[in-house]
Scaffold this active site. Structure first.
Site, PDB file in Angstrom:
ATOM      1  N   PHE A 129      -4.932   4.045  14.556  1.00  0.00           N
ATOM      2  CA  PHE A 129      -5.159   5.058  13.523  1.00  0.00           C
ATOM      3  C   PHE A 129      -6.325   4.619  12.657  1.00  0.00           C
ATOM      4  CE2 PHE A 129      -1.881   8.376  13.244  1.00  0.00           C
ATOM      5  CZ  PHE A 129      -1.176   8.042  14.388  1.00  0.00           C
ATOM      6  N   ILE A 142      -3.729  -6.597  14.443  1.00  0.00           N
ATOM      7  CA  ILE A 142      -2.737  -6.456  15.527  1.00  0.00           C
ATOM      8  C   ILE A 142      -3.275  -5.505  16.599  1.00  0.00           C
ATOM      9  CG2 ILE A 142      -0.328  -5.886  16.024  1.00  0.00           C
ATOM     10  CD1 ILE A 142       0.153  -6.323  12.939  1.00  0.00           C
ATOM     11  N   LYS A 201     -14.855   2.300  14.922  1.00  0.00           N
ATOM     12  CA  LYS A 201     -13.630   1.480  14.926  1.00  0.00           C
ATOM     13  C   LYS A 201     -13.039   1.375  16.324  1.00  0.00           C
ATOM     14  CE  LYS A 201     -11.434   1.482  11.183  1.00  0.00           C
ATOM     15  NZ  LYS A 201     -10.717   1.943   9.995  1.00  0.00           N
ATOM     16  N   LYS A 218     -12.586  -2.268  17.989  1.00  0.00           N
ATOM     17  CA  LYS A 218     -11.255  -2.823  18.272  1.00  0.00           C
ATOM     18  C   LYS A 218     -10.918  -2.760  19.755  1.00  0.00           C
ATOM     19  CE  LYS A 218      -9.504  -1.969  13.684  1.00  0.00           C
ATOM     20  NZ  LYS A 218      -8.380  -2.389  12.851  1.00  0.00           N
ATOM     21  N   ASN A 240       0.861  -1.192   0.000  1.00  0.00           N
ATOM     22  CA  ASN A 240       0.000   0.000   0.000  1.00  0.00           C
ATOM     23  C   ASN A 240       0.892   1.234   0.000  1.00  0.00           C
ATOM     24  OD1 ASN A 240       0.445   0.900   2.858  1.00  0.00           O
ATOM     25  ND2 ASN A 240      -0.373  -1.139   3.254  1.00  0.00           N
TER      26      ASN A 240
HETATM   27  O1  C5P Z   1      -9.298  -1.645  10.346  1.00  0.00           O
HETATM   28  P1  C5P Z   1      -8.293  -0.605   9.909  1.00  0.00           P
HETATM   29  O2  C5P Z   1      -7.202  -1.160   9.052  1.00  0.00           O
HETATM   30  O3  C5P Z   1      -8.911   0.622   9.331  1.00  0.00           O
HETATM   31  O4  C5P Z   1      -7.631  -0.134  11.284  1.00  0.00           O
HETATM   32  C1  C5P Z   1      -6.567   0.743  11.312  1.00  0.00           C
HETATM   33  C2  C5P Z   1      -5.819   0.608  12.608  1.00  0.00           C
HETATM   34  O5  C5P Z   1      -5.659  -0.761  12.963  1.00  0.00           O
HETATM   35  C3  C5P Z   1      -4.431   1.167  12.513  1.00  0.00           C
HETATM   36  O6  C5P Z   1      -4.060   1.610  13.799  1.00  0.00           O
HETATM   37  C4  C5P Z   1      -3.618  -0.049  12.092  1.00  0.00           C
HETATM   38  O7  C5P Z   1      -2.249   0.090  12.472  1.00  0.00           O
HETATM   39  C5  C5P Z   1      -4.294  -1.143  12.867  1.00  0.00           C
HETATM   40  N1  C5P Z   1      -4.294  -2.455  12.206  1.00  0.00           N
HETATM   41  C6  C5P Z   1      -3.559  -3.478  12.716  1.00  0.00           C
HETATM   42  N2  C5P Z   1      -3.607  -4.719  12.148  1.00  0.00           N
HETATM   43  C7  C5P Z   1      -4.355  -4.935  11.058  1.00  0.00           C
HETATM   44  C8  C5P Z   1      -5.101  -3.888  10.501  1.00  0.00           C
HETATM   45  C9  C5P Z   1      -5.048  -2.658  11.089  1.00  0.00           C
HETATM   46  O8  C5P Z   1      -2.860  -3.273  13.724  1.00  0.00           O
HETATM   47  N3  C5P Z   1      -4.369  -6.135  10.512  1.00  0.00           N
END
Ligand code: C5P
Length: 397
Positions: free
Chosen positions: A323, A305, A337, A341, A208
């Site tokens: 974020f 994560i 979100k 989370k 990305n």
């Molecule tokens: O669900 P989304 O990708 O929008 O969430 C963004 C946040 O979740 C960011 O803080 C990103 O670092 C974290 N994230 C993560 N592991 C993932 C996807 C997102 O830690 N697989």
């Protein structure tokens, strides 16, 4: 504050070198120990004898002096001090530092050190304003080098403008600040940053557009407040900061493993743009264009994560910050979100292409917590990082 602190003072070749003699006196009055290093050009302005007499120390001048190497190697000399101060820092010394040169004792020490470095630039106004010097200054700031001055005023060369070395009390205040224990001293903070690369086969991957700029700036700002930072980064465009423990990873799975391996932390900031999916049928050998049709990639979800750490029942960090990069309904989506989370804060931003935020140098964020949404004005990613680091320090206090 300065009592028993050890300062390695590099004196460059400029007319302001005479002020460095006074700097040595004042530092010693406050209880600091000063080890002087005199560049070849510096020795044209002050004598090793005066520096040695005022510092009550040997003056180091030559990279290839075998006696010095036998007594104390240049690597050790670069690390024995609490802080390295370069005063005056000439245009040439700054250029060497920015370019990573190591062709005399001073530049070698500056490249080899693992300590903080403060420079007090001093030069003719045209030299200071030259794009090359300004470019070097930006590079040095980005590398975490602290800068005091220069001041504006009449110059020894007869011109007027910025270029005069900061006055001794100003340099001492900057040294005090650089040596002060920040509010995050003793706190361990984890930061994830950059994109992830999810392999399709050994040569291709899904990635990305994250540059890693915001995560890097946050890690740097937290380290500047004294935090012990573990920086887990995917393959980013910007180099990792100094003063942090860097763990380089490629995939989301590796990032989760590295986050778990970081152990207990007081706060965790998840600034990485983690891929949501990986290719479940990634090949061990390169997929060939052999006429048997288009490859069929199968996707599987990556571990989240941020959610994993937020929902830990044992050893959860006191503060978990995520974020949310959104293109529509930024605040509503980010608020949902945060709940989903179960992190404490979400730093939400609009990454629609017209904002120029993804990959750019500025950010406009809204901090979402249990108390609601707080929008910050658009500012540089460094300023967002500094503001967030201050808020984290308050939350952990
Ligand atoms: O669900 P989304 O990708 O929008 O969430 C963004 C946040 O979740 C960011 O803080 C990103 O670092 C974290 N994230 C993560 N592991 C993932 C996807 C997102 O830690 N697989």
């Amino acid at each position: 504050m300065l009592a028993n602190k050890h300062i390695l003072l590099i004196v460059g070749g400029g007319i302001a070198a005479f002020k460095s003699l006074d700097l040595v006196r004042r530092l010693r009055e406050q209880g600091a120990r000063v080890t002087p290093v005199l560049t070849k050009a510096g020795a044209e302005f002050v004598t090793p004898l005066s520096l040695s007499a005022l510092s009550a120390s040997k003056v180091y001048q030559d990279l290839f002096n075998l006696t010095d190497e036998a007594e104390m190697g240049h690597i050790e000399l670069s690390r024995a001090a609490d802080l390295i101060v370069v005063a005056p820092a000439t245009a040439d010394v700054m250029a060497k530092m920015a370019g990573g040169h190591a062709n005399d004792l001073a530049s070698t020490l500056l490249l080899a050190t693992d300590k903080r470095v403060l420079i007090a630039p001093s030069m003719n106004v045209r030299m200071w304003e030259h794009p090359a010097t300004q470019r070097n200054l930006a590079t040095l700031r980005n590398d975490g080098i602290l800068v005091i001055g220069p001041n504006e005023g009449d110059m020894a060369c007869g011109e007027y403008g910025p270029g005069r070395m900061a006055e001794v009390p100003e340099i001492i205040a900057a040294i005090d600040g650089a040596l002060a224990d920040g509010p995050l001293k003793g706190k361990h903070v984890l930061v994830t940053s950059g994109p992830t690369h999810e392999p399709i086969d050994p040569v291709r991957y899904i990635a990305n557009r994250s540059s890693g700029a915001q995560g890097t700036a946050i890690a740097k700002a937290l380290a500047a407040l004294g935090a012990d930072v573990t920086f887990v980064t995917g393959p980013a465009d910007v180099p990792p900061p100094m003063d942090v423990t860097v763990v380089k990873v490629q995939t989301a799975a590796e990032m989760l493993k590295a986050v778990k391996a970081a152990g207990n932390v007081d706060a965790a900031v998840f600034a990485a743009a983690v891929a949501d999916w990986h290719v479940a049928n990634a090949g061990d050998s390169k997929i060939k264009k052999d006429g048997s049709g288009l490859p069929k990639l199968e996707f599987a979800e990556n571990p989240d994560i941020l959610a994993t750490v937020s929902q830990m029942t044992k050893g959860r960090p006191k503060l978990v910050v995520g974020f949310a990069a959104e293109t529509d309904d930024v605040i509503a989506n980010a608020t949902a979100k945060r709940k989903r989370k179960q992190c404490d804060w979400i730093v939400a931003n609009d990454v629609s292409p017209e904002t120029g935020i993804m990959g750019g140098s500025e950010n406009a964020v809204t901090l979402i917590s249990a108390d609601g949404a707080e929008s910050w004005p658009r500012m540089s990613k460094d300023a967002v990082a500094a503001t967030l680091a201050d808020r984290i320090a308050e939350a952990l206090a």
